[in-house]
Design a protein around this motif. Structure first.
Motif, PDB file in Angstrom:
ATOM      1  N   ILE A 234      64.360   5.717 -36.578  1.00  0.00           N
ATOM      2  CA  ILE A 234      63.223   6.578 -36.911  1.00  0.00           C
ATOM      3  C   ILE A 234      62.246   6.503 -35.742  1.00  0.00           C
ATOM      4  N   ASP A 235      61.804   7.636 -35.291  1.00  0.00           N
ATOM      5  CA  ASP A 235      60.920   7.641 -34.134  1.00  0.00           C
ATOM      6  C   ASP A 235      59.497   7.287 -34.576  1.00  0.00           C
TER       7      ASP A 235
ATOM      8  N   ILE B 274      67.277   8.147 -45.563  1.00  0.00           N
ATOM      9  CA  ILE B 274      67.789   6.822 -45.213  1.00  0.00           C
ATOM     10  C   ILE B 274      68.660   6.955 -43.970  1.00  0.00           C
ATOM     11  N   THR B 275      68.359   6.174 -42.956  1.00  0.00           N
ATOM     12  CA  THR B 275      69.162   6.282 -41.740  1.00  0.00           C
ATOM     13  C   THR B 275      70.109   5.094 -41.643  1.00  0.00           C
ATOM     14  N   CYS B 276      71.361   5.376 -41.318  1.00  0.00           N
ATOM     15  CA  CYS B 276      72.294   4.283 -41.037  1.00  0.00           C
ATOM     16  C   CYS B 276      73.326   4.764 -40.025  1.00  0.00           C
TER      17      CYS B 276
ATOM     18  N   VAL C  23      60.803   7.127 -46.229  1.00  0.00           N
ATOM     19  CA  VAL C  23      61.661   7.078 -45.047  1.00  0.00           C
ATOM     20  C   VAL C  23      61.998   5.628 -44.749  1.00  0.00           C
ATOM     21  N   CYS C  24      63.265   5.333 -44.633  1.00  0.00           N
ATOM     22  CA  CYS C  24      63.612   3.956 -44.293  1.00  0.00           C
ATOM     23  C   CYS C  24      64.895   3.897 -43.478  1.00  0.00           C
ATOM     24  N   ASN C  25      65.138   2.728 -42.900  1.00  0.00           N
ATOM     25  CA  ASN C  25      66.231   2.537 -41.958  1.00  0.00           C
ATOM     26  C   ASN C  25      67.143   1.412 -42.425  1.00  0.00           C
ATOM     27  N   MET C  26      68.434   1.718 -42.567  1.00  0.00           N
ATOM     28  CA  MET C  26      69.404   0.697 -42.948  1.00  0.00           C
ATOM     29  C   MET C  26      70.363   0.423 -41.795  1.00  0.00           C
TER      30      MET C  26
END
Lengths: 596, 553
Positions: B427-428, B394-396, B417-420
């Motif tokens: 995420i590329d 999780i990206t933040c 894979v996810c983006n917060m």
């Protein structure tokens, strides 16, 4: 670009009336005795010392019972007061265009403070003022009790001629022969302060403090010794005095003297000794300090009073206690501060550790040590949801307690709600709770009326500050029986047989019945060292005659030095990422107003 | 409704979402620039260029999308692109309720532009321009539902109705027009203000709500699916009326302020203040202020404590679980999760995941936040050290390329894979568009990316914001925003001469506290009051503010 916060008018009103009368009403002698009692019992907390404790408890109930409030009050006010001021510093730091909260109220703070300042010699009001509320203010309650302090030698150190093994006699301590013991203490402390040691290693080659002549006034403990030796390793010359007449570890002082430091301190100094030591530190042929490291502001005060010329050479003051910072802001406001000063008390890292993390652990520790209570399923009310309250609640919730919160500030109240705590008024739950914990910084949060309504066996303790939060004085009435069941634990028994368990007589549970971890002290010491380096090496003009907060970059550096302890691996920004964020790869990473 | 119809609608909706997120880039970007100082001059410069160029398309584009793919995605949009991208606030609660944004009466049966229609409401007024005034009743129902969720605003309405603190205020507003905003507008009216309103986003208007507002006499100029030209026309109609001059501006994104500033600078003589709620708008205000061109006081409500905490910490704490559940039905207990970034969003994600029994580790660049993560019991790692064994990433961070192709290659089979964080840069994703990888859309917002060896990585929302794409913004959060705006208007309008100068201010702490206190009844929370003696001891006013400004909460 200056962004201002609108501080509503009320600022001016805020702190005007502070209890001063009560202070003057107290005769000088009693408070001293009281304070001795207090310090003793606090210092000896870990090693049971019935004498000190009972002395306080049993000693003539009527006059004594009222004094603690009076004596402690100024301290409390001192704690509150500096707050608004700090914005002065912050505003500056933010000057570079970030959203800063503009200085709020300057006027306010020291309506009464000034008198107190001049009152000096009796040392009462003042002493009570100068203990920093910050727990980590280098006074390690855990290790403060010198184990070699058997007081077999009644000669005052001032009358003794002592020399260290190199023939140097420029120090004054209890007994130079204890140096070996002290060295061992220091070595143990070094193990627990890896960050400071890492700083020492990293900067040893560079010697960023080469040429610095630091005069210091802090608690003299093994941890401070590590700090001093670090400063010395970085190139500084140090002369040191104690900021508290009780807290000195004699053997550590001896070890320092043996190592060539000019230390003037011993445990149990008199008021006169105290100032004599400071004077010896400062007043020396052929040596003039250019940096001051202070805890409580006494040293700064002394130089300011006696050797104002010295400030010409001084590059900066580093002050770590709330009180000292408060005094500096006062000076600054009066336009009398003639050198830059660094307020390390309010750095993010230090604040979080002093309050949130430290209290999160010490609430459980303190309650277990004193009462052996089991937390699961217990109903607990925590008064106040600031950093300390947040820590207590988190710890208790994790242990399975049912936690209620009382709060006066709607923002903190909303936070409590969102964190899953029932927000109540104390009176609504007082009948059913098993534990009452105060951490408001306020007074009379738990009143006699509430105490009357508690259920049998309810535990009452204070994590906030001073001893004002629980109205203990109101329990000193004839119909109630006090029973000391063990050190720091009193049963207060109502005529109908109901018992209330009062811890540490309403004083701070975390100071009286628990320890301050060395890790926290390490954070403080590292912050101090970095502040000294920053001030000493700052290019001309970066700091003016004002009080500053530690630059965020330094704050981040303190944190980063402590990360290896957790085996934490910090990610580095790639060049591309740094550019995208508009950040320097090495920080600072957040704007100044960031709340963490 | 026929199948194709539904799809079309869906497409529009998605388009508008994509839109929003691309906007976020600029938003966050500018947010960063605001806060960082002079060492980011480059950005400031570019952005200010963006600001001064009237429609400002070109220059903006330059900054935001270093990433090629974005640009393409971006230029897919008809017109309006560059500029719009600047003006959506990153704040999730920026009044666009993703949950209810799809107007259910929006069947597009009527192709005539609202500008060419003449419509009259039941009281005979025609000073508005909406899609269809006949939808007013539907809109009324929507508004009534929203009122239920926004009890704080309603209680503000009740408390201040007698006093009418906004009597005489002429508010011109430019925000998303949704049921929640309508509650705000009606509250302002109840407090004595006259309102003229327009939309700050060409897609977000709920037509029936606009109709309901027009019906009760608010001059609304907005419909769903405006063109670029319509957009500015609406703003102009709002501002430029015979015999009515605005004295307050409520803005979201800074477009309205910009328009007034460009076209009707004389209006500012009468304007008592601007309330701005988006990161972008605030940024633009700071620039004006820095250039010495800000001629009225402005209030930045975006950075009020209450709003910030709810936008980030509390909102994300819930939406991370919600978003993951909705899209993947994953079970959290015992899963190994790495959360990149430990700011407010990261803190929220971590605590939620930990509570469900996930094993959480954290990556961080800021040592202070890293230390906080340590003390909260999370292992701080570098992504590469753990990437092989993770079940979820999780990206933040607010950064770009935090998860690179190289790391995606090393993930284990089935990794989610996810983006917060923000936008779609973290995420590329572009690097995954190569021939050897197969993309399989398994359901809406969920793609399986299949490596030649059969390994699958589950990518959510194509790397765009999970919390916007796959989860909802609770009305409670919107209520906090709206209440904050209302109080900021009241504060600016009633401030004695001289309290506010020509600068950008944060909401006074007392107001911030008041916003919080209005929301406490929702929790049945009972606030303790200071006794006189205690207040004196603390040196506080009994009614607040209770904390110094630098307090960190």
């Amino acid at each position: 670009m200056s962004v201002q916060v609108v501080a509503a008018k009320m600022a001016e009103v805020e702190l005007k009336d502070v209890p001063n009368k009560e202070l003057s009403a107290v005769s000088p002698r009693t408070p001293i005795a009281e304070e001795k009692g207090l310090s003793n019992s606090e210092l000896n907390a870990s090693a049971p010392s019935p004498t000190a404790d009972t002395a306080v408890v049993k000693g003539d109930p009527s006059p004594l019972s009222s004094t603690p409030n009076a004596v402690k009050m100024p301290q409390a006010s001192a704690m509150k007061r500096p707050d608004p001021q700090q914005n002065g510093g912050e505003a500056f730091v933010n000057r570079d265009g970030t959203v800063a909260e503009a200085p709020r109220m300057k006027k306010i703070q020291f309506a009464d403070q000034k008198q107190e300042f001049n009152k000096r010699p009796t040392k009462i009001g003042r002493r009570s003022l100068s203990r920093s509320i910050s727990q980590s203010s280098t006074d390690s309650y855990s290790s403060a009790a010198s184990y070699t302090d058997s007081s077999d030698d009644e000669t005052s150190p001032r009358d003794k001629q002592q020399k260290n093994s190199k023939g140097n006699a420029d120090f004054c301590i209890k007994n130079i022969k204890q140096a070996d013991f002290g060295r061992r203490e220091i070595e143990i402390a070094e193990q627990e302060m890896p960050a400071l040691m890492a700083l020492r290693k990293r900067a040893q080659g560079e010697k960023p403090l080469a040429g610095a002549k630091v005069v210091g006034c802090t608690h003299i403990t093994a941890q401070t010794a590590v700090l001093m030796e670090t400063l010395s390793a970085l190139g500084a010359q140090c002369r040191w005095a104690a900021c508290n007449i009780y807290s000195t570890q004699n053997e550590v002082a001896a070890a320092l003297a043996e190592g060539g430091f000019s230390v003037f301190a011993w445990k149990g100094e008199s008021e006169d000794d105290f100032w004599w030591c400071i004077d010896r530190c400062v007043n020396l042929e052929g040596w003039q300090p250019n940096m001051i490291l202070d805890d409580g502001g006494d040293l700064t005060h002394w130089i300011y009073k006696k050797y104002p010329n010295m400030f010409k050479k001084i590059k900066g003051i580093v002050e770590e206690s709330v009180t000292g910072v408060h005094r500096l802001y006062q000076l600054s406001k009066a336009g009398k501060l003639c050198v830059p000063a660094m307020n390390v008390n309010d750095s993010v890292t230090k604040q979080k550790f002093d309050n949130l993390y430290c209290c999160r652990e010490s609430i459980l520790d303190g309650l277990k040590r004193t009462t052996d209570v089991m937390f699961g399923g217990k109903q607990v009310v925590v008064c106040g949801y600031g950093e300390v309250g947040k820590g207590c609640c988190a710890a208790l919730k994790a242990m399975g307690s049912i936690v209620y919160v009382t709060e006066i500030d709607p923002i903190c109240a909303l936070q409590a709600c969102m964190d899953g705590f029932r927000l109540v008024k104390l009176n609504e739950v007082i009948r059913q709770v098993d534990i009452v914990i105060t951490c408001t910084g306020n007074k009379n949060v738990v009143m006699r009326e509430s105490l009357d309504r508690m259920k049998n066996g309810c535990i009452v303790c204070n994590m906030g500050h001073s001893n004002t939060e629980i109205d203990v004085a109101s329990l000193r009435t004839p119909e109630l029986t006090w029973e000391r069941v063990r050190s720091q634990v009193d049963h207060v028994i109502w005529p109908d047989g109901k018992r209330i368990v009062l811890l540490a007589e309403g004083r701070l549970l975390n100071l009286s019945c628990s320890t301050v971890p060395t890790f926290v002290l390490s954070i403080t010491a590292t912050t101090q060292a970095l502040a000294l380096i920053e001030l000493y090496n700052a290019p001309e003009g970066r700091y003016k005659q004002d009080v500053y907060l530690l630059p965020k970059k330094m704050d981040e550096y303190v944190a980063s030095l402590h990360l290896p302890t957790f085996d934490a691996h910090l990610t580095e920004l790639s060049d591309e990422q740094a550019k995208y964020l508009g950040l320097n790869k090495n920080g600072p990473f957040k704007p100044n107003y960031y709340r963490y």
